[in-house]
Scaffold this motif. Structure first.
Motif, PDB file in Angstrom:
ATOM      1  N   ASN A  71      36.934  57.340   8.638  1.00 23.80           N
ATOM      2  CA  ASN A  71      36.167  58.066   9.652  1.00 23.80           C
ATOM      3  C   ASN A  71      37.074  58.755  10.678  1.00 23.80           C
ATOM      4  O   ASN A  71      38.299  58.641  10.621  1.00 23.80           O
ATOM      5  CB  ASN A  71      35.141  57.141  10.322  1.00 23.80           C
ATOM      6  CG  ASN A  71      35.792  55.984  11.074  1.00 23.80           C
ATOM      7  OD1 ASN A  71      36.819  56.146  11.737  1.00 23.80           O
ATOM      8  ND2 ASN A  71      35.169  54.803  10.981  1.00 23.80           N
ATOM      9  N   ARG A  72      36.460  59.472  11.620  1.00 25.87           N
ATOM     10  CA  ARG A  72      37.234  60.286  12.569  1.00 25.87           C
ATOM     11  C   ARG A  72      38.037  59.452  13.554  1.00 25.87           C
ATOM     12  O   ARG A  72      38.890  59.982  14.270  1.00 25.87           O
ATOM     13  CB  ARG A  72      36.303  61.240  13.315  1.00 25.87           C
ATOM     14  CG  ARG A  72      35.240  60.597  14.172  1.00 25.87           C
ATOM     15  CD  ARG A  72      34.354  61.640  14.810  1.00 25.87           C
ATOM     16  NE  ARG A  72      33.277  61.053  15.589  1.00 25.87           N
ATOM     17  CZ  ARG A  72      33.385  60.675  16.857  1.00 25.87           C
ATOM     18  NH1 ARG A  72      34.531  60.835  17.486  1.00 25.87           N
ATOM     19  NH2 ARG A  72      32.358  60.147  17.503  1.00 25.87           N
ATOM     20  N   GLU A  73      37.786  58.146  13.596  1.00 26.73           N
ATOM     21  CA  GLU A  73      38.561  57.255  14.443  1.00 26.73           C
ATOM     22  C   GLU A  73      39.685  56.573  13.656  1.00 26.73           C
ATOM     23  O   GLU A  73      40.299  55.617  14.119  1.00 26.73           O
ATOM     24  CB  GLU A  73      37.648  56.204  15.074  1.00 26.73           C
ATOM     25  CG  GLU A  73      36.608  56.807  16.029  1.00 26.73           C
ATOM     26  CD  GLU A  73      35.708  55.771  16.655  1.00 26.73           C
ATOM     27  OE1 GLU A  73      35.801  54.578  16.276  1.00 26.73           O
ATOM     28  OE2 GLU A  73      34.908  56.145  17.532  1.00 26.73           O
TER      29      GLU A  73
ATOM     30  N   SER B 177      30.475  62.892   4.666  1.00 25.17           N
ATOM     31  CA  SER B 177      30.769  63.672   5.876  1.00 25.17           C
ATOM     32  C   SER B 177      30.038  63.102   7.080  1.00 25.17           C
ATOM     33  O   SER B 177      30.588  63.004   8.184  1.00 25.17           O
ATOM     34  CB  SER B 177      30.385  65.139   5.668  1.00 25.17           C
ATOM     35  OG  SER B 177      31.177  65.741   4.668  1.00 25.17           O
ATOM     36  N   GLN B 178      28.792  62.710   6.856  1.00 24.80           N
ATOM     37  CA  GLN B 178      27.984  62.107   7.928  1.00 24.80           C
ATOM     38  C   GLN B 178      28.610  60.808   8.430  1.00 24.80           C
ATOM     39  O   GLN B 178      28.731  60.579   9.638  1.00 24.80           O
ATOM     40  CB  GLN B 178      26.573  61.847   7.406  1.00 24.80           C
ATOM     41  CG  GLN B 178      25.667  61.062   8.335  1.00 24.80           C
ATOM     42  CD  GLN B 178      24.363  60.703   7.650  1.00 24.80           C
ATOM     43  OE1 GLN B 178      23.665  61.582   7.152  1.00 24.80           O
ATOM     44  NE2 GLN B 178      24.035  59.423   7.594  1.00 24.80           N
ATOM     45  N   VAL B 179      29.019  59.969   7.483  1.00 24.49           N
ATOM     46  CA  VAL B 179      29.621  58.684   7.847  1.00 24.49           C
ATOM     47  C   VAL B 179      30.964  58.894   8.546  1.00 24.49           C
ATOM     48  O   VAL B 179      31.271  58.221   9.535  1.00 24.49           O
ATOM     49  CB  VAL B 179      29.788  57.806   6.587  1.00 24.49           C
ATOM     50  CG1 VAL B 179      30.693  56.619   6.855  1.00 24.49           C
ATOM     51  CG2 VAL B 179      28.427  57.329   6.100  1.00 24.49           C
TER      52      VAL B 179
ATOM     53  N   CYS C 117      30.875  57.570  12.258  1.00 30.12           N
ATOM     54  CA  CYS C 117      31.532  56.246  12.201  1.00 30.12           C
ATOM     55  C   CYS C 117      30.506  55.129  11.998  1.00 30.12           C
ATOM     56  O   CYS C 117      30.754  53.975  12.361  1.00 30.12           O
ATOM     57  CB  CYS C 117      32.352  55.974  13.466  1.00 30.12           C
ATOM     58  SG  CYS C 117      33.604  57.226  13.809  1.00 30.12           S
ATOM     59  N   LYS C 118      29.358  55.471  11.421  1.00 26.17           N
ATOM     60  CA  LYS C 118      28.310  54.493  11.141  1.00 26.17           C
ATOM     61  C   LYS C 118      28.115  54.374   9.633  1.00 26.17           C
ATOM     62  O   LYS C 118      28.043  55.387   8.928  1.00 26.17           O
ATOM     63  CB  LYS C 118      26.995  54.903  11.804  1.00 26.17           C
ATOM     64  CG  LYS C 118      27.034  54.886  13.325  1.00 26.17           C
ATOM     65  CD  LYS C 118      25.686  55.266  13.913  1.00 26.17           C
ATOM     66  CE  LYS C 118      25.718  55.237  15.429  1.00 26.17           C
ATOM     67  NZ  LYS C 118      24.405  55.636  16.015  1.00 26.17           N
ATOM     68  N   ASN C 119      28.010  53.152   9.145  1.00 24.27           N
ATOM     69  CA  ASN C 119      27.791  52.931   7.718  1.00 24.27           C
ATOM     70  C   ASN C 119      26.469  53.534   7.272  1.00 24.27           C
ATOM     71  O   ASN C 119      25.498  53.580   8.046  1.00 24.27           O
ATOM     72  CB  ASN C 119      27.782  51.433   7.398  1.00 24.27           C
ATOM     73  CG  ASN C 119      29.114  50.775   7.670  1.00 24.27           C
ATOM     74  OD1 ASN C 119      30.148  51.426   7.750  1.00 24.27           O
ATOM     75  ND2 ASN C 119      29.097  49.464   7.810  1.00 24.27           N
ATOM     76  N   HIS C 120      26.443  53.988   6.030  1.00 25.47           N
ATOM     77  CA  HIS C 120      25.174  54.422   5.428  1.00 25.47           C
ATOM     78  C   HIS C 120      24.816  53.419   4.340  1.00 25.47           C
ATOM     79  O   HIS C 120      25.475  53.349   3.307  1.00 25.47           O
ATOM     80  CB  HIS C 120      25.295  55.826   4.828  1.00 25.47           C
ATOM     81  CG  HIS C 120      24.022  56.288   4.176  1.00 25.47           C
ATOM     82  ND1 HIS C 120      23.793  56.169   2.825  1.00 25.47           N
ATOM     83  CD2 HIS C 120      22.890  56.831   4.699  1.00 25.47           C
ATOM     84  CE1 HIS C 120      22.607  56.649   2.531  1.00 25.47           C
ATOM     85  NE2 HIS C 120      22.031  57.053   3.649  1.00 25.47           N
TER      86      HIS C 120
END
Length: 206
Positions: free
Chosen positions: A89-91, A117-119, A123-126
């Protein structure tokens, strides 16, 4: 999904033998020829990991044992499967993303790109709760010979791990490890699944 009586399924003996075993997981290793997958990935601009996940889902959809999974002390029957992938993720941390399997590669690819891309951004699990999830972890930047997954006692889902593929003059190979709960399937089912993954790779068409 629904709970089923193990005694009314082909997994009755395995349920009795392995549900309370301290270590019910089994791991198989197989080296796949991914030459075709790598070439098609580069030719069509599709992610290699996405194609691997689709081939895994394709193979699993042909093995009925994948639609049953021990959950807690119950045996659950599913009518759908999904493939999980780990996302950076972006972090710069990892998040989990479940992608619904579709026989149609373009549909699966669209879902893969949208959901990963959404995840990565949120930074949230799908998580998909109504499908039998096949876990995957691609350590593509590392040259490893294999991995054995950890048994947490909570998640019994089948899980595949692989590292960097290995290129020679004419072939590209990838070693995968496949961990599964012995209640869900036997070694023969698992070996057949891995053979079907290779078959899905060999027959992949756009």
């Amino acid at each position: 999904m629904k709970e089923v009586n193990p005694n009314e399924t082909t997994r009755a003996y395995a349920f009795e033998m392995w549900m309370k075993a301290p270590m019910p997981m089994v791991t198989l290793f197989k080296t796949l020829d991914v030459t075709r997958l790598r070439r098609l990935s580069r030719k069509h601009g599709m992610k290699f990991n996405m194609l691997m996940c689709w081939c895994i889902g394709r193979a699993a959809s042909q093995v009925k044992e994948f639609y049953m999974l021990p959950v807690g002390e119950k045996l659950m029957l599913y009518d759908k499967i999904a493939v999980n992938t780990i996302v950076l993720n972006r972090e710069s941390e990892v998040s989990s993303c479940d992608i619904p399997y579709s026989d149609d590669l373009s549909t699966f690819n669209a879902d893969y790109l949208r959901l990963t891309s959404q995840v990565a951004e949120t930074c949230k699990n799908h998580d998909i709760t109504d499908s039998m999830i096949i876990g995957t972890s691609a350590l593509a930047q590392y040259d490893i010979d294999g991995a054995v997954g950890m048994y947490s006692g909570i998640f019994n889902n089948p899980f595949l791990i692989w590292g960097r593929y290995r290129k020679s003059f004419f072939k590209t190979h990838l070693t995968v490890s496949f961990q599964f709960h012995h209640t869900q399937m036997d070694g023969a089912h698992a070996a057949r699944f891995l053979s079907l993954v290779q078959m899905a790779i060999d027959k992949l068409q756009f």
